[in-house]
Design a protein around this motif. Structure first.
Motif, PDB file in Angstrom:
ATOM      1  N   ASP A 141      61.680   4.023  66.466  1.00  0.00           N
ATOM      2  CA  ASP A 141      60.481   4.981  64.266  1.00  0.00           C
ATOM      3  C   ASP A 141      59.887   6.253  64.943  1.00  0.00           C
ATOM      4  O   ASP A 141      60.446   6.669  64.031  1.00  0.00           O
ATOM      5  N   LEU A 142      60.640   7.105  66.306  1.00  0.00           N
ATOM      6  CA  LEU A 142      60.217   7.840  66.118  1.00  0.00           C
ATOM      7  C   LEU A 142      60.935   8.771  66.429  1.00  0.00           C
ATOM      8  O   LEU A 142      61.395  10.198  65.708  1.00  0.00           O
ATOM      9  N   MET A 143      62.933   8.637  66.478  1.00  0.00           N
ATOM     10  CA  MET A 143      63.747   9.588  66.165  1.00  0.00           C
ATOM     11  C   MET A 143      64.061  10.015  65.302  1.00  0.00           C
ATOM     12  O   MET A 143      64.008  11.896  65.501  1.00  0.00           O
ATOM     13  N   THR A 193      50.078   8.528  74.088  1.00  0.00           N
ATOM     14  CA  THR A 193      48.933   7.800  72.724  1.00  0.00           C
ATOM     15  C   THR A 193      49.301   6.637  72.814  1.00  0.00           C
ATOM     16  O   THR A 193      47.972   6.112  72.595  1.00  0.00           O
ATOM     17  N   PRO A 238      59.130   1.377  68.797  1.00  0.00           N
ATOM     18  CA  PRO A 238      58.274   2.424  68.494  1.00  0.00           C
ATOM     19  C   PRO A 238      58.859   3.861  69.091  1.00  0.00           C
ATOM     20  O   PRO A 238      58.857   4.920  67.841  1.00  0.00           O
ATOM     21  N   PHE A 239      60.286   3.733  69.861  1.00  0.00           N
ATOM     22  CA  PHE A 239      60.301   4.662  70.100  1.00  0.00           C
ATOM     23  C   PHE A 239      61.631   5.150  68.913  1.00  0.00           C
ATOM     24  O   PHE A 239      61.836   6.315  68.490  1.00  0.00           O
ATOM     25  N   SER A 283      65.085  12.382  74.302  1.00  0.00           N
ATOM     26  CA  SER A 283      64.262  10.580  74.992  1.00  0.00           C
ATOM     27  C   SER A 283      63.165  11.112  75.449  1.00  0.00           C
ATOM     28  O   SER A 283      62.456  10.158  75.340  1.00  0.00           O
ATOM     29  N   ALA A 285      61.659  11.869  63.482  1.00  0.00           N
ATOM     30  CA  ALA A 285      60.745  12.625  63.754  1.00  0.00           C
ATOM     31  C   ALA A 285      60.892  13.871  64.584  1.00  0.00           C
ATOM     32  O   ALA A 285      60.543  14.953  63.758  1.00  0.00           O
ATOM     33  N   TYR A 286      61.625  13.132  65.627  1.00  0.00           N
ATOM     34  CA  TYR A 286      62.363  14.712  66.013  1.00  0.00           C
ATOM     35  C   TYR A 286      63.304  14.879  65.590  1.00  0.00           C
ATOM     36  O   TYR A 286      64.187  15.529  66.600  1.00  0.00           O
ATOM     37  N   GLU A 294      55.842  10.653  74.475  1.00  0.00           N
ATOM     38  CA  GLU A 294      54.833  11.067  73.444  1.00  0.00           C
ATOM     39  C   GLU A 294      54.014   9.291  73.388  1.00  0.00           C
ATOM     40  O   GLU A 294      52.839   8.995  73.723  1.00  0.00           O
ATOM     41  N   LEU A 295      55.118   8.226  73.808  1.00  0.00           N
ATOM     42  CA  LEU A 295      54.253   6.647  73.551  1.00  0.00           C
ATOM     43  C   LEU A 295      53.606   6.521  74.764  1.00  0.00           C
ATOM     44  O   LEU A 295      52.657   5.814  74.345  1.00  0.00           O
ATOM     45  N   ILE A 311      60.481  11.530  73.433  1.00  0.00           N
ATOM     46  CA  ILE A 311      59.710  10.774  72.850  1.00  0.00           C
ATOM     47  C   ILE A 311      59.273   9.851  74.017  1.00  0.00           C
ATOM     48  O   ILE A 311      58.425   8.909  73.382  1.00  0.00           O
TER      49      ILE A 311
END
Length: 118
Positions: free
Chosen positions: A102-104, A81, A99-100, A71, A106-107, A77-78, A74
């Motif tokens: 959505d990235l989960m 960026t 956005p968090f 967590s 990917a990790y 990263e947010l 992520i």
């Protein structure tokens, strides 16, 4: 000699840092959210399940460690960026969660959502 009971218990237990490869099963971290959306009561259970054996094989850490570590990564990263912005001290609830979420994946941090009866 005075000894704190906590210290005695800690001395008798195995070091948790060396137990990961001996632990089996899954752990679930979740939040039960109650509120009102579009004028109607709503309850959901948002959760993430991690398998200890998988986490040990892929990442070399216990499932709870993996769930705890991903967590903030992520979130960083947010912030890095510029997807999440703000001034001052802001908690995670101050930011758009989409956005968090959505990235989960990917990790390798898939999540689920269960609608509850309101």
């Amino acid at each position: 000699m005075k000894v704190a009971p906590r210290d005695v218990v800690a001395a008798c237990l195995p070091d948790p840092a060396h137990l990961g490869d001996q632990m089996f099963g899954k752990t679930c971290a979740g939040t039960w959210v109650k509120g009102v959306k579009d004028g109607k009561p709503r309850q959901v259970y948002l959760y993430q399940v991690a398998d200890n054996e998988t986490c040990m094989k892929k990442y070399g850490v216990q499932a709870v460690v993996w769930q705890t570590a991903v967590s903030p990564v992520i979130g960083w990263e947010l912030l890095e960026t510029g997807v999440w912005k703000g001034a001052g001290v802001l908690g995670p609830e101050a930011f758009d969660p989409d956005p968090f979420m959505d990235l989960m994946p990917a990790y390798d941090f898939a999540w689920g959502l269960k609608e509850m009866k309101a």
